[in-house]
Scaffold this active site. Structure first.
Site, PDB file in Angstrom:
ATOM      1  N   GLN A 102     116.176  43.818  55.413  1.00 52.89           N
ATOM      2  CA  GLN A 102     115.525  44.258  56.652  1.00 52.89           C
ATOM      3  C   GLN A 102     115.254  43.051  57.535  1.00 52.89           C
ATOM      4  OE1 GLN A 102     112.291  47.393  55.659  1.00 52.89           O
ATOM      5  NE2 GLN A 102     112.531  46.204  53.811  1.00 52.89           N
ATOM      6  N   ASN A 103     115.549  41.855  57.011  1.00 50.74           N
ATOM      7  CA  ASN A 103     115.201  40.633  57.736  1.00 50.74           C
ATOM      8  C   ASN A 103     116.264  40.273  58.767  1.00 50.74           C
ATOM      9  OD1 ASN A 103     113.024  40.597  56.131  1.00 50.74           O
ATOM     10  ND2 ASN A 103     113.758  38.997  54.760  1.00 50.74           N
ATOM     11  N   HIS A 125     118.375  45.609  60.202  1.00 58.06           N
ATOM     12  CA  HIS A 125     117.656  45.460  61.478  1.00 58.06           C
ATOM     13  C   HIS A 125     118.255  44.370  62.356  1.00 58.06           C
ATOM     14  CE1 HIS A 125     114.011  47.428  59.277  1.00 58.06           C
ATOM     15  NE2 HIS A 125     114.926  48.311  59.636  1.00 58.06           N
ATOM     16  N   CYS A 136     125.308  45.768  80.322  1.00 58.88           N
ATOM     17  CA  CYS A 136     126.777  45.734  80.267  1.00 58.88           C
ATOM     18  C   CYS A 136     127.303  45.398  78.876  1.00 58.88           C
ATOM     19  CB  CYS A 136     127.338  44.747  81.292  1.00 58.88           C
ATOM     20  SG  CYS A 136     127.090  43.016  80.839  1.00 58.88           S
TER      21      CYS A 136
END
Ligand code: NAD
Length: 251
Positions: A102-103, A125, A136
């Site tokens: 998750q780091n 993440h 863009c």
């Protein structure tokens, strides 16, 4: 640190050939990066629903970038610790088959994960070092952008807001990455969860899937978590110390 529990976890690791690690912010606190929810964590200084909110960012990126700039020095100066290095060592031994994190700090890669047997590292993440224009889609590396002398950086092509490719609160996870990570968990014979409060969804479905698939589960965490009932062995303490002890028993 309980010796019988370390022995029990070491036995599971020795008997496993398809280990998957699932890490959270707690694995990197010993590298000098605060986690979110500990007493002195990031959310003790910043408001998750404001500084960390995607919806606020879309209106006004200034609070996010203020937090980012105050934390970026810690991220840039951090070095992998014994836990990150042990995980890379388990890959070298042929046991580790995937790292799910998750780091956003890239410390697994810097410790050597993915280098020895080319195993996948699923960054659920995202990663702090890659950025993009939310209008863009133009991509940037962090060192290409001046984030310190401006309220917030804007795209040199379309003047849209630039955002690190990390998942903010209210933003969806890249489903391809999540699905690939969950497939790796389904094939695992052992899941090692390290340094997560397991409060963030859908990332916290990882231990649930491991349980459903019949994998052995080891938790390495400084405090109890809301999913401790899923673990076969719980090693309570600092990840660096615990992995150092575990590796002595495994080698
Ligand atoms: P969290 O802050 O919710 O939980 C961290 C857990 O780690 C806590 O249970 C704490 O007791 C434990 N912990 C702290 N230090 C430890 C240590 N030395 N050894 C073992 N355990 C320790 O973090 P989370 O569950 O990862 O979820 C929060 C979100 O934070 C994630 O989405 C992640 O993207 C983000 N985050 C990442 C970083 C980073 O990249 N290093 C830093 C902060 C937050």
């Amino acid at each position: 640190m309980s010796e019988p529990k370390i022995n029990e976890a070491a036995e599971i690791i020795k008997n496993s050939e398809n280990i998957v690690v699932f890490s959270g912010a707690g694995i990197s606190t010993e590298s000098g990066i605060p986690d979110f929810r500990s007493e002195d964590g990031i959310w003790s200084k910043y408001d998750a629903s404001y500084h960390g909110s995607y919806h606020v960012f879309l209106e006004n990126p200034k609070p996010f970038w203020k937090m980012h700039n105050e934390l970026s020095e810690q991220l840039e100066n951090a070095e992998p610790n014994a836990a990150h290095k042990s995980i890379a060592e388990l890959e070298k031994m042929g046991k580790m088959k995937a790292v799910i994190t998750q780091n956003v700090d890239m410390l697994h890669q810097r410790a050597g994960s993915g280098k020895y047997k080319d195993i996948p590292i699923y960054e659920l993440h995202g990663s702090y070092a890659k950025l993009e224009c939310i209008k863009c889609g133009k991509e940037y590396d962090l060192d290409e952008i001046d984030t310190k002398n401006v309220d917030y950086p804007v795209c040199d092509k379309c003047f849209g807001f630039i955002k690190p490719k990390v998942i903010l609160f209210g933003e969806s996870l890249p489903m391809g990455v999540l699905n690939a990570a969950l497939n790796a968990v389904r094939k695992a014979d052992c899941l090692i969860m390290v340094g997560s409060s397991l409060q963030v969804t859908p990332a916290n479905s990882v231990p649930l899937i491991a349980k459903e698939s019949g994998s052995k589960i080891i938790f390495v965490n400084k405090e109890p978590t809301i999913m401790d009932n899923l673990a076969d062995v719980i090693l309570e303490g600092k990840a660096g110390d615990i992995f150092t002890e575990l590796m002595k028993k495994i080698k």
